[in-house]
Design an enzyme around this catalytic site. Structure first.
Site, short mmCIF file in Angstrom:
data_model
loop_
_atom_site.label_atom_id
_atom_site.label_comp_id
_atom_site.label_asym_id
_atom_site.label_seq_id
_atom_site.Cartn_x
_atom_site.Cartn_y
_atom_site.Cartn_z
N LEU A 84 -1.56 0.58 4.25
CA LEU A 84 -1.59 -0.25 5.51
C LEU A 84 -2.92 -0.20 6.08
CD1 LEU A 84 1.72 0.21 7.13
CD2 LEU A 84 1.02 -1.45 6.61
N GLY A 87 -8.83 6.01 7.29
CA GLY A 87 -9.37 6.64 8.84
C GLY A 87 -10.64 7.56 7.58
N SER A 90 -7.31 10.36 7.61
CA SER A 90 -5.79 9.68 7.01
C SER A 90 -5.73 8.75 6.20
CB SER A 90 -4.43 9.82 8.24
OG SER A 90 -5.15 8.90 9.06
N ASP A 208 -9.21 8.63 23.25
CA ASP A 208 -9.82 8.00 22.22
C ASP A 208 -9.05 6.06 22.84
OD1 ASP A 208 -11.63 6.88 19.97
OD2 ASP A 208 -9.80 7.78 18.78
#
Length: 432
Positions: A84, A87, A90, A208
């Site tokens: 999917l 980053g 991860s 964030d």
């Protein structure tokens, strides 16, 4: 003829047999699925000279990413169906629980995050107060796994419900490339409910908040099966580096209906009652207190959506929905981001900062004299047409005034002058 008699079933036995049939159907539904067999050929092989997705991060070369493969079954029950996203810390995969047949998203963290900071934050979020109306707009975890790796070094894997794309992606499906006024109001209301839950019940600061971290829920479950069938029919492009396969991410299709927005990604979240002064937030969304080096807490989460949304309705200086930002922070010396250039833009938008705020900041003397005069070698923008009073906007009349009132409640130099998430929920524009 009574069908029960025709089947040799006495009337008195019918309820008992119906119960048995319900039990049998329930048992069949829970019978574990056999793993799917994914193609081992027929995919595009990416050239070795092309850096693919997580390969561009230093952590990949260091071996920090867990080697997930499509078709793998993790923890004896989660079969990986496709990638999917990714980053710097991860990779995220669509998977299916072979036991209960439910789809999940697996966020597999890098080895240096084995302490499971985000999973601990998610556990605290889940337990705080699920009856709060903002709970449903905060993404939680179904469970957390530890994936063992040959040679040592466990990886934290967070199991969550799959979500559709983010707010950044949502506007790409709209011909105008913008949120409508009603959609923006509804989305912000959900965000403020999530922040009120996070701040008042969990005592956490997200730090964030940006469009990429606000995801849309999935109501149309058919897109999950379509994703799987697409991977089976047209395997994702990939390459192999040092024995590790890197896959290209696959996107979900457009659902017929959308679920509610959910605030996600708590990897940078911190305790709100412990004030701190270290750097935080994405550069162009940094709040004044972070840039000046003063103590900061919950109000930094209010500056972020203000810095996003102040521009979503202007025509000249666009933010989230046209790929540019309210504040660029490009230093004229090298066109790279710098705090001094960013602060100059904030002054151009909001005017000079209060002297009492400057006296709190450990970095203030780099940019301001004792009396608050700007001394940094960057010109304060003038005639920007981006000040809150003069910017060109899609909104007009009362809607414009109300919207600017909302933005002013978020964009204040002093953190204590900003409205709280609970107060923003009562804003006239949000509720008009």
């Amino acid at each position: 003829m009574d069908t029960r008699i025709a089947c040799g079933l006495l009337p008195s036995a019918a309820p008992r047999m119906a119960s048995v049939l319900r039990w049998a159907r329930a048992l069949a539904r829970k019978a574990p699925l056999a793993p799917l067999r994914f193609p081992s050929s027929g995919f595009t092989v990416i050239d070795s000279s092309v850096l693919l997705e997580e390969e561009r991060f230093e952590g990949f070369a260091a071996g920090d990413f867990y080697p997930v493969n499509i078709g793998d079954v993790l923890a004896s029950r989660y079969q990986v169906l496709g990638k999917l996203g990714f980053g710097s810390t991860s990779t995220v995969w669509l998977a299916r629980n072979l036991v209960n047949q439910e789809h999940v998203a697996l966020k597999v963290c890098t080895r240096d995050l084995a302490d499971g900071h985000e999973s601990k934050i998610l556990e605290a979020i889940a337990k705080a107060n699920p009856s709060h109306p903002g709970y449903r707009y905060v993404r939680t975890a179904l469970e957390t796994l530890q994936l063992e790796r040959p040679g040592g070094g466990d990886h934290c894997c967070i199991v969550q419900r799959p979500m559709w794309d983010s707010w950044s992606d949502l506007v790409r499906w709209n011909d105008s490339g913008l949120f409508s006024e009603d959609l923006l109001k509804a989305g912000l209301r959900c965000l403020f409910l999530a922040l009120d839950y996070l701040h008042s019940e969990c005592r956490l600061v997200h730090t964030d908040i940006k469009a990429d971290n606000i995801l849309q829920g999935i109501n149309d479950k058919r897109i999950l099966e379509a994703f799987t069938q697409a991977e089976l029919a047209t395997p994702a492009p990939r390459k192999t580096v040092g024995g590790v396969t890197i896959y290209a991410s696959r996107r979900f299709g457009l659902p017929r209906t959308f679920g509610e927005p959910v605030l996600s990604d708590f990897g940078a979240a911190v305790q709100g009652d412990l004030k701190r002064d270290h750097d935080a937030q994405p550069a162009v969304y940094r709040s004044p207190e972070v840039m000046l080096g003063t103590e900061w807490s919950y109000p930094v989460d209010i500056w972020n959506p203000g810095a996003n949304e102040a521009r979503n309705n202007t025509k000249k200086i666009w933010d989230l929905f046209e790929g540019r930002h309210l504040f660029h922070g490009n230093d004229p010396a090298d066109q790279m981001y710098s705090t001094r250039a960013h602060l100059a833009e904030v002054i151009g938008l909001l005017g000079a900062p209060p002297v009492d705020l400057l006296r709190r900041g450990r970095r203030s003397r780099e940019f301001f004299a004792e009396d608050g005069t700007w001394i940094a070698d960057v010109r304060i923008p003038s005639g920007m047409s981006s000040s809150l009073d003069t910017c060109e906007m899609r909104l007009e009349g009362d809607s414009r005034k109300r919207f600017l009132g909302l933005v002013r409640g978020m964009l204040q130099w002093r953190p204590e002058d900003r409205k709280t998430a609970k107060q923003l929920l009562q804003d006239p524009w949000i509720n008009s």
